[in-house]
Design an enzyme around this catalytic site. Structure first.
Site, mmCIF file in Angstrom:
data_model
loop_
_atom_site.group_PDB
_atom_site.id
_atom_site.type_symbol
_atom_site.label_atom_id
_atom_site.label_comp_id
_atom_site.label_asym_id
_atom_site.label_seq_id
_atom_site.Cartn_x
_atom_site.Cartn_y
_atom_site.Cartn_z
ATOM 1 N N TYR A 39 0.829 -1.218 0.000
ATOM 2 C CA TYR A 39 0.000 0.000 0.000
ATOM 3 C C TYR A 39 0.860 1.264 0.000
ATOM 4 C CZ TYR A 39 -3.878 -3.036 1.612
ATOM 5 O OH TYR A 39 -4.819 -4.031 1.762
ATOM 6 N N HIS A 97 0.375 -11.538 2.158
ATOM 7 C CA HIS A 97 -0.643 -10.773 1.432
ATOM 8 C C HIS A 97 -1.261 -11.579 0.286
ATOM 9 C CE1 HIS A 97 -1.771 -6.387 0.212
ATOM 10 N NE2 HIS A 97 -2.781 -7.221 0.080
#
Length: 267
Positions: A39, A97
């Site tokens: 991110y 992730h």
């Protein structure tokens, strides 16, 4: 191991936008914040948390290890970098992730590295994200289901992911729902709007309450104070069996997140 039922997501929020979102959410009473290495906002999230001056023990911070850092030699160093950015000595939860594309790094190698990070005190709990059943089995075989706090997956009224959920339940593995509002599409649905009107609630509150009633954790994001406050109020909304059945019928296996070259073979 427990995962808070409700928290703040920070996907696609960066710089001043994510700082404002996190600080506002914390002012409103949020105590769970979800971020990720990819991110590129961990430093901003860390700044917002520090400036909010909330006792670290009150917070539950999650980050996720990106695919480039899944090998045994890279995972812990990358997590230490995340901790520096987040201005904390540990995170409460660290997830893989996405599974390593093409199994370039085995699930076992990554999970054992996560366990080592936990044993070193860098993370309180470990888990997985975007894992289908076959890879969930590999993760469980590697470290035991008792060491896997959650599988964070796309899950919303239009993609209820029942095969993965049913397997997880059989194993006693918790589910965290991301994209719970389906990029806002769920808020336009007639069925959900009718339930919202019935309860004098917002469509977002209905969807979030639905997911939490099923036992999933949710991490909706917003940049607006009124939406952050409204979303949080979903924890006080109780849907009845008729509501739950109506939303269950909306499932159409509509997947919104399946990046080419990254997504595993979905169930």
């Amino acid at each position: 191991m427990t995962i808070p039922a409700f928290g703040l997501g920070t996907f696609r929020l960066q710089d001043d936008v994510v700082i404002h979102s996190v600080k506002t959410a914390l002012e409103l009473g949020y105590r769970t914040v979800d971020t990720a290495q990819i991110y590129e906002n961990e430093a901003a999230v860390g700044q917002a948390i520090e400036e909010s001056r909330i006792d670290r023990n009150e917070l539950f911070i999650t980050t996720k290890i990106w695919i480039e850092n899944l090998s045994a030699d890279k995972l812990i160093p990358s997590l230490k970098q995340s901790l520096t950015k987040l201005r904390t000595e540990y995170v409460d939860l660290t997830l893989i992730h996405w599974p390593s594309p093409g199994s370039a790094v085995s699930v076992k190698e990554s999970m054992l590295a996560l366990m080592a990070a936990k044993e070193a005190g860098l993370t309180r709990q470990i888990g997985i994200s975007n894992f289908p059943i076959a890879l969930m089995k590999e993760a469980i075989e590697a470290v035991g289901v008792e060491n896997i706090a959650t599988n964070q997956i796309e899950l919303h009224p239009f993609l209820q992911n029942r095969q993965v959920v049913d397997f997880a339940k059989q194993q006693g593995l918790h589910i965290t729902s991301y994209m719970t509002l389906a990029y806002g599409e769920a808020l336009k649905d007639d069925v959900i709007n009718a339930i919202a009107e019935k309860h004098q609630a917002t469509p977002a509150q209905v969807v979030l309450a639905w997911a939490m009633k099923l036992g999933y954790a949710v991490i909706p994001s917003s940049t607006k104070r009124e939406n952050l406050a409204s979303n949080m109020a979903a924890t006080d909304l109780t849907l009845d069996q008729e509501d739950m059945a109506s939303i269950a019928a909306l499932d159409r296996q509509q997947r919104l997140v399946s990046p080419e070259g990254l997504a595993p073979d979905w169930d």
